[in-house]
Design a protein around this motif. Structure first.
Motif, PDB file in Angstrom:
ATOM      1  N   SER A  96      11.454  -1.500   1.407  1.00  0.00           N
ATOM      2  CA  SER A  96      11.572  -0.117   1.248  1.00  0.00           C
ATOM      3  C   SER A  96      12.194   1.077  -0.462  1.00  0.00           C
ATOM      4  O   SER A  96      12.027   1.797  -0.689  1.00  0.00           O
ATOM      5  CB  SER A  96      12.776   1.057   1.995  1.00  0.00           C
ATOM      6  OG  SER A  96      11.546   0.896   3.457  1.00  0.00           O
ATOM      7  N   SER A  97      12.555  -0.301  -0.991  1.00  0.00           N
ATOM      8  CA  SER A  97      13.254   0.305  -1.933  1.00  0.00           C
ATOM      9  C   SER A  97      12.017  -0.419  -3.347  1.00  0.00           C
ATOM     10  O   SER A  97      12.585  -0.457  -4.859  1.00  0.00           O
ATOM     11  CB  SER A  97      14.447   0.213  -2.402  1.00  0.00           C
ATOM     12  OG  SER A  97      15.119  -1.792  -2.487  1.00  0.00           O
ATOM     13  N   ARG A  98      11.537  -1.195  -2.888  1.00  0.00           N
ATOM     14  CA  ARG A  98      10.483  -2.147  -4.154  1.00  0.00           C
ATOM     15  C   ARG A  98      11.216  -3.087  -4.425  1.00  0.00           C
ATOM     16  O   ARG A  98      11.381  -2.680  -6.054  1.00  0.00           O
ATOM     17  CB  ARG A  98       9.547  -0.701  -4.927  1.00  0.00           C
ATOM     18  CG  ARG A  98       9.122  -0.034  -2.974  1.00  0.00           C
ATOM     19  CD  ARG A  98       8.074   0.564  -4.196  1.00  0.00           C
ATOM     20  NE  ARG A  98       7.305   1.687  -3.636  1.00  0.00           N
ATOM     21  CZ  ARG A  98       5.720   2.635  -4.035  1.00  0.00           C
ATOM     22  NH1 ARG A  98       5.848   2.335  -5.052  1.00  0.00           N
ATOM     23  NH2 ARG A  98       5.830   3.107  -2.828  1.00  0.00           N
ATOM     24  N   GLN A  99      12.059  -3.510  -3.979  1.00  0.00           N
ATOM     25  CA  GLN A  99      13.276  -4.376  -4.946  1.00  0.00           C
ATOM     26  C   GLN A  99      12.520  -5.785  -4.896  1.00  0.00           C
ATOM     27  O   GLN A  99      12.958  -6.162  -3.595  1.00  0.00           O
ATOM     28  CB  GLN A  99      14.474  -3.969  -5.286  1.00  0.00           C
ATOM     29  CG  GLN A  99      14.991  -2.809  -5.912  1.00  0.00           C
ATOM     30  CD  GLN A  99      16.530  -3.066  -5.469  1.00  0.00           C
ATOM     31  OE1 GLN A  99      17.457  -3.314  -4.394  1.00  0.00           O
ATOM     32  NE2 GLN A  99      17.557  -2.239  -6.395  1.00  0.00           N
ATOM     33  N   ILE A 100      12.724  -6.760  -5.438  1.00  0.00           N
ATOM     34  CA  ILE A 100      13.512  -8.655  -5.502  1.00  0.00           C
ATOM     35  C   ILE A 100      14.339  -8.538  -5.944  1.00  0.00           C
ATOM     36  O   ILE A 100      14.819  -8.637  -7.810  1.00  0.00           O
ATOM     37  CB  ILE A 100      11.708  -8.972  -5.708  1.00  0.00           C
ATOM     38  CG1 ILE A 100      10.244  -8.260  -5.665  1.00  0.00           C
ATOM     39  CG2 ILE A 100      11.320 -10.563  -5.499  1.00  0.00           C
ATOM     40  CD1 ILE A 100       9.493  -8.234  -6.292  1.00  0.00           C
ATOM     41  N   TYR A 101      14.749  -9.638  -5.495  1.00  0.00           N
ATOM     42  CA  TYR A 101      16.678  -9.633  -5.421  1.00  0.00           C
ATOM     43  C   TYR A 101      17.168 -11.130  -4.580  1.00  0.00           C
ATOM     44  O   TYR A 101      15.582 -11.383  -4.847  1.00  0.00           O
ATOM     45  CB  TYR A 101      17.202  -9.207  -4.550  1.00  0.00           C
ATOM     46  CG  TYR A 101      17.298  -9.124  -3.038  1.00  0.00           C
ATOM     47  CD1 TYR A 101      17.690  -9.582  -2.246  1.00  0.00           C
ATOM     48  CD2 TYR A 101      16.829  -7.698  -3.044  1.00  0.00           C
ATOM     49  CE1 TYR A 101      17.080  -9.592  -1.263  1.00  0.00           C
ATOM     50  CE2 TYR A 101      17.088  -7.559  -1.282  1.00  0.00           C
ATOM     51  CZ  TYR A 101      16.656  -8.388  -0.758  1.00  0.00           C
ATOM     52  OH  TYR A 101      17.454  -8.379   0.742  1.00  0.00           O
TER      53      TYR A 101
END
Length: 152
Positions: free
Chosen positions: A147-152
């Motif tokens: 949804s937030s287009r993040q990779i963490y």
């Protein structure tokens, strides 16, 4: 023998010194080895244009209880060229890319269906997500937030 307890996210390098296949977040659609039942359960979606098909296929397999693994030996290599000079080059199909992006949004319910192109949604029910495990479990496993287009 498969290594079940070492998931590798998109941002991590592949660990060195492993002799068994490693669970990975994403399949490479050009070179997939699996039992035929996996492809019958989640067939490749023909309505993508060069963008999104691998994520779609990965998530449709995952939500049906399958996982992706990388083999340790490099047995094939794909070299993308910037061959945009020839007529009909893959990268030139802007509308195809746009519809593929919309198709992923439709698959993941990230946008109201009425706001998406009907061509992007063509036969989407035939290539839907499964119900054996949620997409959210894939996101947790590989430290990805779609949804937030993040990779963490």
């Amino acid at each position: 023998k498969f290594i079940e307890n070492i998931p590798v996210s998109f941002m991590q390098p592949m660990p060195e010194g492993l002799s068994a296949p490693l669970k990975i977040a994403h399949l490479a659609a050009g070179l997939v080895f699996c039992r035929a039942g996996a492809i019958r359960a989640a067939p490749p979606d023909p309505y993508y244009h060069f963008h999104g098909e691998e994520l779609s296929h990965t998530l449709r397999l995952w939500t049906r209880g399958y996982a992706c693994y990388a083999i340790r030996a490099c047995i094939a290599h794909h070299a993308y060229r910037g061959d945009n000079e020839r007529p009909g080059a893959i990268a030139d199909n802007v509308m195809g890319h746009w519809r593929s992006t919309q198709r992923i949004a439709g698959l993941l319910n990230q946008a109201p269906k009425e706001s998406l192109s009907p061509l992007a949604l063509k036969e989407l029910k035939l290539y839907s997500l499964g119900d054996e495990q949620p997409v959210s479990s894939w996101e947790v496993e590989f430290k990805i937030n779609l949804s937030s287009r993040q990779i963490y």
